[in-house]
Design an enzyme around this catalytic site. Structure first.
Site, mmCIF file in Angstrom:
data_model
loop_
_atom_site.group_PDB
_atom_site.id
_atom_site.type_symbol
_atom_site.label_atom_id
_atom_site.label_comp_id
_atom_site.label_asym_id
_atom_site.label_seq_id
_atom_site.Cartn_x
_atom_site.Cartn_y
_atom_site.Cartn_z
ATOM 1 C CG PHE A 17 -1.409 1.267 1.619
ATOM 2 C CD1 PHE A 17 -2.044 2.296 0.659
ATOM 3 C CD2 PHE A 17 -1.468 1.444 2.967
ATOM 4 C CE1 PHE A 17 -2.609 3.534 1.382
ATOM 5 C CE2 PHE A 17 -1.922 2.812 3.528
ATOM 6 C CZ PHE A 17 -2.507 3.603 2.581
ATOM 7 N N GLY A 42 1.965 -7.602 -0.730
ATOM 8 C CA GLY A 42 1.966 -6.858 -1.692
ATOM 9 C C GLY A 42 1.316 -7.344 -2.862
ATOM 10 C CB SER A 126 4.496 1.342 14.004
ATOM 11 O OG SER A 126 3.255 1.208 14.590
ATOM 12 C CE1 TYR A 150 4.016 -3.958 12.431
ATOM 13 C CE2 TYR A 150 2.754 -2.315 13.993
ATOM 14 C CZ TYR A 150 3.374 -2.670 12.773
ATOM 15 O OH TYR A 150 3.509 -1.601 11.968
ATOM 16 C CE LYS A 154 7.019 -1.747 11.504
ATOM 17 N NZ LYS A 154 7.591 -1.248 10.148
ATOM 18 C CG ASN A 179 -4.765 4.139 13.088
ATOM 19 O OD1 ASN A 179 -3.937 4.382 14.060
ATOM 20 N ND2 ASN A 179 -5.450 3.088 12.885
ATOM 21 C CB VAL A 194 -10.653 -0.225 10.503
ATOM 22 C CG1 VAL A 194 -9.929 1.107 10.608
ATOM 23 C CG2 VAL A 194 -12.061 -0.275 11.015
ATOM 24 N NE ARG A 218 -6.529 3.245 17.394
ATOM 25 C CZ ARG A 218 -7.204 3.086 18.535
ATOM 26 N NH1 ARG A 218 -7.291 3.900 19.245
ATOM 27 N NH2 ARG A 218 -6.976 1.894 18.964
#
Ligand SMILES: NC(=O)c1ccc[n+]([C@@H]2O[C@H](COP(=O)([O-])OP(=O)(O)OC[C@H]3O[C@@H](n4cnc5c(N)ncnc54)[C@H](O)[C@@H]3O)[C@@H](O)[C@H]2O)c1
Length: 327
Positions: A17, A42, A126, A150, A154, A179, A194, A218
């Site tokens: 992305f 990807g 992140s 995760y 990061k 996000n 989401v 967020r």
């Protein structure tokens, strides 16, 4: 804004992305772009608009393999390292693979970049690094304890980048993405983010399920703001701006209820029936923090960051892209 000379930029995860959006943007400026990707999350279709551009080179390879990294960094000026396995739930289900890619793969890329004497190594960090810290807005120097495998990976990236700066003189900049959303974000699969997931559901008259009561918030960040930060990170001549990390966000927060309200409103402009699709509320997700909001003061002061897209402005663009490309 000062632009870099025509340069060669390696974008790892360039078929994903964020990486494919960065690839398209920098090719558009006339740079040479090399993409290193193993297509685990990807897609070839993310490359279709520029795969035939003579300034674009695709290396199908894996950052867990040091030989692939060494090959990819040859002749490269800047690295924009995006390759990683995202998703907190994925890391909870399979912490070992997440660690292999996000930590060992990251170290391979740092090491290859140092040896190839790249000018600067910019990497996707992140907001998960803020962990259980409660304060808002999040400022770069105050972090909590990680809440997932995760998040650990990061944070370890930041620690390694710092050591490579200090020990070997490799210039690094970490961008703590909050996000991110926008065109080409994958709506499919168990670990979909989401916004694209909700857009696809609403386009098919399916009810999105919000975890909790929808009041969690967020700092949703449109892809073009993220592209701006990456560009500033490679062009900045401010020596105080390197070897550090930056929040990469819009600097505002919206609740999940706000988000779904906007999505329904903008999608209803294409199909009015979408306004009537009901929302379902489920249980809170383990490990989710209630609120997230970035201070972007550091990026403004040191890099001259000036984000152009609020959540609403970005959503209008994103919704229109999904409608025109995936409906
Ligand atoms: N999207 C967000 O909101 C967000 C938030 C914080 C951080 N990030 C970070 O930004 C980066 C890009 O995320 P994205 O949303 O574009 O995800 P994505 O899954 O769309 O892109 C990641 C890309 O990396 C590639 N990749 C994965 N493992 C690889 C490996 N071993 N070797 C080579 N390539 C590999 C994938 O095939 C994919 O193309 C990641 O580092 C992610 O952790 C994203």
């Amino acid at each position: 804004m000062e632009k870099v000379e025509k340069t060669t930029i390696l974008i790892t995860g360039g078929a994903g992305f964020i990486g494919s959006n960065l690839s398209e943007y920098f090719l558009g400026l006339g740079h040479k772009v090399i993409c290193l990707d193993n297509f685990s999350t990807g897609h070839h279709h993310n490359l279709k608009d520029f795969i035939n551009n003579l300034d674009f080179k695709l290396i199908e390879g894996d950052i867990r393999n040091i030989e692939d990294c060494i090959l990819a960094v040859q002749g490269v000026d800047f690295v924009l390292h995006q390759a990683a396995l995202g998703s907190v739930p994925r890391s909870i289900n399979d912490p070992i693979t997440t660690n292999d890619v996000n930590v060992s793969g990251f170290l391979n890329m740092l090491s290859a970049s140092r040896d190839a004497k790249v000018k600067r190594f910019v990497y996707a960090a992140s907001s998960s690094t803020y962990g259980d810290s409660q304060g808002l807005p999040k400022v770069e120097d105050i972090i909590g304890k990680p809440l997932s495998p995760y998040a650990i990976t990061k944070y370890v990236n930041e620690l390694y980048a710092d050591i490579f700066s200090k020990t070997y003189g490799l210039e690094t900049i970490g961008l703590r993405y909050f996000n991110v959303f926008g065109r080409k974000q994958d709506p499919n699969g168990a670990y979909a983010a989401v916004i694209p997931k909700f857009v696809m559901q609403l386009m098919n008259y399916e009810s999105p399920i919000i975890n909790g009561d929808g009041n969690y918030s967020r700092d949703f960040t449109y892809i073009d703001n993220v592209i701006q930060m990456n560009e500033l990170a490679i062009t900045s001549q401010n020596l105080e701006a390197v070897n550090t990390v930056y929040n990469t966000a819009f600097g505002d927060r919206n609740t999940l209820n706000d988000l779904v309200g906007y999505l329904k409103k903008y999608l209803a402009e294409f199909d009015s029936k979408i306004a009537d699709v009901p929302i379902i509320y489920g249980a809170n997700r383990v490990g989710d923090i209630p609120h997230s909001l970035a201070s972007i003061d550091k990026a403004k002061a040191l890099l001259g960051y000036d984000p152009k897209y609020s959540l609403q402005e970005g959503l209008k663009e994103a919704v229109s892209w999904y409608w025109n490309n995936l409906k």
